[in-house]
Design a protein around this motif. Structure first.
Motif, PDB file in Angstrom:
ATOM      1  N   VAL A  28      -3.754   0.581  -2.067  1.00 25.50           N
ATOM      2  CA  VAL A  28      -2.501   0.000  -2.546  1.00 25.50           C
ATOM      3  C   VAL A  28      -1.534  -0.167  -1.381  1.00 25.50           C
ATOM      4  O   VAL A  28      -1.271   0.780  -0.632  1.00 25.50           O
ATOM      5  N   TRP A  29      -1.036  -1.380  -1.241  1.00 19.52           N
ATOM      6  CA  TRP A  29      -0.035  -1.691  -0.222  1.00 19.52           C
ATOM      7  C   TRP A  29       1.335  -1.594  -0.882  1.00 19.52           C
ATOM      8  O   TRP A  29       1.581  -2.227  -1.905  1.00 19.52           O
ATOM      9  N   VAL A  30       2.211  -0.800  -0.310  1.00 17.08           N
ATOM     10  CA  VAL A  30       3.563  -0.614  -0.854  1.00 17.08           C
ATOM     11  C   VAL A  30       4.575  -0.945   0.236  1.00 17.08           C
ATOM     12  O   VAL A  30       4.498  -0.421   1.344  1.00 17.08           O
ATOM     13  N   THR A  31       5.494  -1.822  -0.092  1.00 19.22           N
ATOM     14  CA  THR A  31       6.579  -2.173   0.833  1.00 19.22           C
ATOM     15  C   THR A  31       7.870  -1.591   0.265  1.00 19.22           C
ATOM     16  O   THR A  31       8.202  -1.825  -0.897  1.00 19.22           O
ATOM     17  N   ILE A  32       8.557  -0.827   1.082  1.00 18.63           N
ATOM     18  CA  ILE A  32       9.806  -0.192   0.666  1.00 18.63           C
ATOM     19  C   ILE A  32      10.954  -0.884   1.378  1.00 18.63           C
ATOM     20  O   ILE A  32      10.880  -1.138   2.586  1.00 18.63           O
ATOM     21  N   GLY A  38      20.135   2.591  -2.441  1.00 17.49           N
ATOM     22  CA  GLY A  38      19.098   3.406  -1.814  1.00 17.49           C
ATOM     23  C   GLY A  38      17.777   2.662  -1.711  1.00 17.49           C
ATOM     24  O   GLY A  38      17.697   1.477  -2.018  1.00 17.49           O
ATOM     25  N   PRO A  39      16.728   3.361  -1.317  1.00 18.12           N
ATOM     26  CA  PRO A  39      15.429   2.699  -1.148  1.00 18.12           C
ATOM     27  C   PRO A  39      14.794   2.343  -2.498  1.00 18.12           C
ATOM     28  O   PRO A  39      15.068   2.977  -3.509  1.00 18.12           O
ATOM     29  N   TYR A  40      13.947   1.299  -2.460  1.00 18.30           N
ATOM     30  CA  TYR A  40      13.234   0.889  -3.668  1.00 18.30           C
ATOM     31  C   TYR A  40      11.903   0.250  -3.280  1.00 18.30           C
ATOM     32  O   TYR A  40      11.706  -0.139  -2.135  1.00 18.30           O
ATOM     33  N   TYR A  41      10.976   0.167  -4.232  1.00 20.15           N
ATOM     34  CA  TYR A  41       9.689  -0.480  -4.010  1.00 20.15           C
ATOM     35  C   TYR A  41       9.889  -1.981  -4.097  1.00 20.15           C
ATOM     36  O   TYR A  41      10.106  -2.527  -5.170  1.00 20.15           O
ATOM     37  N   ALA A  42       9.809  -2.659  -2.973  1.00 16.83           N
ATOM     38  CA  ALA A  42      10.056  -4.098  -2.936  1.00 16.83           C
ATOM     39  C   ALA A  42       8.786  -4.897  -3.180  1.00 16.83           C
ATOM     40  O   ALA A  42       8.829  -5.984  -3.743  1.00 16.83           O
ATOM     41  N   GLY A  43       7.643  -4.381  -2.747  1.00 14.84           N
ATOM     42  CA  GLY A  43       6.381  -5.073  -2.932  1.00 14.84           C
ATOM     43  C   GLY A  43       5.262  -4.084  -3.169  1.00 14.84           C
ATOM     44  O   GLY A  43       5.226  -3.021  -2.549  1.00 14.84           O
ATOM     45  N   VAL A  44       4.347  -4.429  -4.079  1.00 12.12           N
ATOM     46  CA  VAL A  44       3.204  -3.565  -4.375  1.00 12.12           C
ATOM     47  C   VAL A  44       2.005  -4.464  -4.673  1.00 12.12           C
ATOM     48  O   VAL A  44       2.096  -5.339  -5.533  1.00 12.12           O
ATOM     49  N   THR A  45       0.921  -4.260  -3.949  1.00 15.12           N
ATOM     50  CA  THR A  45      -0.323  -4.981  -4.226  1.00 15.12           C
ATOM     51  C   THR A  45      -1.480  -4.003  -4.117  1.00 15.12           C
ATOM     52  O   THR A  45      -1.357  -2.957  -3.480  1.00 15.12           O
TER      53      THR A  45
END
Length: 90
Positions: A28-32, A38-45
Motif C-alpha cells: 500500500v502506497w500512502v501519501t501524507i 494537521g497531517p492527513y492521508y492525501a493519497g492511498v493506492t
C-alpha cells in the motif's frame, strides 16, 4: 522505496502462474500531506503481489507498482480493486 521484509530474498517472476502456491500480499502506497488542522492521508493506492517463501519466488508487476505509487503521490485514493477483507484490514 526499499524492499519490504516480505520482498527481501525473493526473486520476482514475470507471471502469476509461475507462483501457484504463493501467498497474496498488498503493498500500500500512502501519501501524507499537511494542512492547517494537521497531517492527513492525501493519497492511498494498493498493489497486489504474491510470494512463496518456500521456493523464494514471487510475482509482482513493477510497472503497476510504479503507476500506483504515482497515483498516490498525485493525491488519488484507489483501493476499489482490493477484496473486502483486505480493505477492512487497511
Amino acid at each position: 522505496h526499499a524492499r519490504s521484509a516480505v520482498e527481501k530474498g525473493i526473486k520476482f517472476l514475470k507471471t502469476k502462474e509461475e507462483v501457484p502456491n504463493g501467498k497474496p500480499y498488498w503493498l500500500v502506497w500512502v501519501t501524507i500531506d499537511r494542512r492547517e488542522e494537521g497531517p492527513y492521508y492525501a493519497g492511498v493506492t494498493a498493489c497486489e503481489m504474491t510470494v512463496d517463501r518456500s521456493i523464494r519466488r514471487g510475482y509482482k508487476s513493477l510497472p503497476e507498482h510504479v503507476n500506483f505509487m504515482d497515483k498516490s503521490m498525485k493525491r488519488k485514493i484507489v483501493v476499489s480493486h482490493m477484496d473486502d477483507v483486505s480493505k477492512k484490514v487497511l
